[in-house]
Design an enzyme around this catalytic site. Structure first.
Site, PDB file in Angstrom:
ATOM      1  N   THR A  65      32.048  35.094  -6.436  1.00 40.57           N
ATOM      2  CA  THR A  65      31.751  33.567  -6.069  1.00 40.57           C
ATOM      3  C   THR A  65      30.298  33.536  -5.545  1.00 40.57           C
ATOM      4  OG1 THR A  65      32.526  31.681  -4.567  1.00 40.57           O
ATOM      5  CG2 THR A  65      32.059  33.776  -3.524  1.00 40.57           C
ATOM      6  N   CYS A  95      29.587  27.778   3.493  1.00 34.76           N
ATOM      7  CA  CYS A  95      31.035  28.157   3.123  1.00 34.76           C
ATOM      8  C   CYS A  95      30.998  29.667   3.461  1.00 34.76           C
ATOM      9  CB  CYS A  95      31.547  27.992   1.883  1.00 34.76           C
ATOM     10  SG  CYS A  95      31.311  26.445   1.164  1.00 34.76           S
ATOM     11  N   HIS A 131      37.088  31.551  -1.066  1.00 40.87           N
ATOM     12  CA  HIS A 131      35.756  30.650  -0.839  1.00 40.87           C
ATOM     13  C   HIS A 131      36.021  29.547   0.145  1.00 40.87           C
ATOM     14  CE1 HIS A 131      31.792  29.062  -2.748  1.00 40.87           C
ATOM     15  NE2 HIS A 131      32.146  28.508  -1.419  1.00 40.87           N
TER      16      HIS A 131
END
Lengths: 208, 158
Positions: free
Chosen positions: B22, B28, B45
């Site tokens: 990711t 996040c 995520h």
């Protein structure tokens, strides 16, 4: 993915993008000693949150991002993205060559340029619609495009799974500065704009 | 070797081999769950903290509290067991410098992830959290190692 944007809605947003970037770029041109700046055609898309970074051509690149939240008659988000080299060139240009690195001073200069450019866009939009649009103070970050956009989506608490993206871009001929200026209206905001500009227009012609 | 890219509000699961990646975690949080016996890895995520704060909850992978049960369920489908899973998490930074005194979104996300892991009974064994920089996470499902890279800094292994 145009699941709820009609063709006339897309045309309207593209026109707003055109007028907005035109005004934004004329502000930028003044800052850059009247350099000639080319505008790219605005693109209007409805994208999922996950696909948003891929719309920027360089999701894995490091960019300078300036974020301006706009309130007032409607809510929208302005995002100004500059590749690092472009951010450095702009900084050097507006500081008369004194600041060449994106240190605290450099970032402050980039943020101010972002503020002026987004204000140009927002002013054009406000003039077109008659809306009262009030930008909040800008915020700046230098990081991966994906990290910047993800943080903005989190910051605005993006509850929807799709956003409308009005992406405009520009590039200078001589100094190789390029950048993107994006507007993301809140979903209900788009409906207000649409009503005001399209349905309002047809009501008037019907009455006349 | 397969490489699966996990986007914002998304997740991926692999077994035995491959990389789950990711890119650009800002505020996040990336959640890597690993069952070392079954060699099953999952990466999520998440964008937002608590689904209860929103009326639109169509995407469980978007919220910390719903993403973890979703990921555990998907991993169990390919042979993992929740009781054997361990977690490594990264992200929750604050890229933009807001001085409004409120708790940052990144920090709220971190708390929500820790709470959701605790309620699933999954031990948190390593983390790289907070700060001002975005992170990229590479999760090697063959051995459970997680590599964290940040702009301008040497990679860190979790």
């Amino acid at each position: 993915m145009n699941c709820y944007l009609s063709e006339s809605g897309v045309d309207l947003l593209r026109e707003i993008g055109n007028i907005g970037i035109g005004n934004a770029v004329s502000s930028l041109s003044q800052l850059l000693n009247d350099q000639r700046i080319n505008i790219r055609m605005p693109e209007v898309t409805v994208v999922s949150l996950g696909e948003l970074p891929d719309q920027m051509e360089s999701p894995e690149k490091v960019v300078a991002g300036i974020y301006v939240e706009v309130g007032g008659s409607i809510d929208l988000h302005m995002i100004f993205l500059l590749p690092l080299e472009s951010a450095r060139s702009i900084t050097a240009s507006v500081s008369g060559g004194l600041v060449r690195e994106l240190d605290e001073m450099g970032l402050s200069a980039v943020m101010e340029v972002g503020n002026i450019v987004t204000a140009g866009y927002i002013n054009a939009f406000a003039g077109l619609t008659g809306f009262k649009l009030i930008p909040k103070p800008p915020a700046v970050a230098v990081d991966l495009t994906e990290a910047i956009l993800g943080s903005i989506l989190a910051e605005v608490q993006a509850a929807e799974d799709f956003v409308i993206l009005i992406k405009t871009g520009f590039e200078t001929g001589e100094s190789d500065i390029e950048g993107f200026l994006c507007m993301i209206p809140a979903r209900d905001s788009f409906e207000i704009v649409y009503k005001k500009l399209l349905e309002g227009a047809s009501d008037e012609s019907g009455a006349g | 070797m397969s490489l699966v890219r996990v986007r914002i509000a998304d997740y991926g699961v692999l077994r035995e081999t491959g990389l789950l990646v990711t890119i650009g975690l800002g505020s996040c949080v990336g959640i890597a769950l690993y069952d070392a016996v079954a060699k099953v890895g999952g990466l999520s995520h998440i964008l937002l903290a608590e689904s209860a704060d929103f009326t639109n909850r169509d995407s469980p992978a978007k919220f910390a509290d719903t993403a973890i049960p979703l990921l555990v369920g998907e991993m169990e489908k390919v042979g993992a067991k929740c009781g054997r899973m361990k977690a490594k998490i990264a992200g929750g930074s604050q890229l933009f410098n807001y001085n409004n005194g409120a708790e940052s979104i990144g920090s709220r996300n971190i708390h929500a992830v820790k709470k959701a892991l605790a309620s699933a009974g999954i031990p948190l064994v390593a983390s790289d959290l907070g700060g001002r920089l975005g992170r990229t996470m590479q999760f090697n499902v063959a051995d459970g190692r997680v590599l964290i890279t940040k702009v301008g800094q040497a990679p860190v292994e979790l």
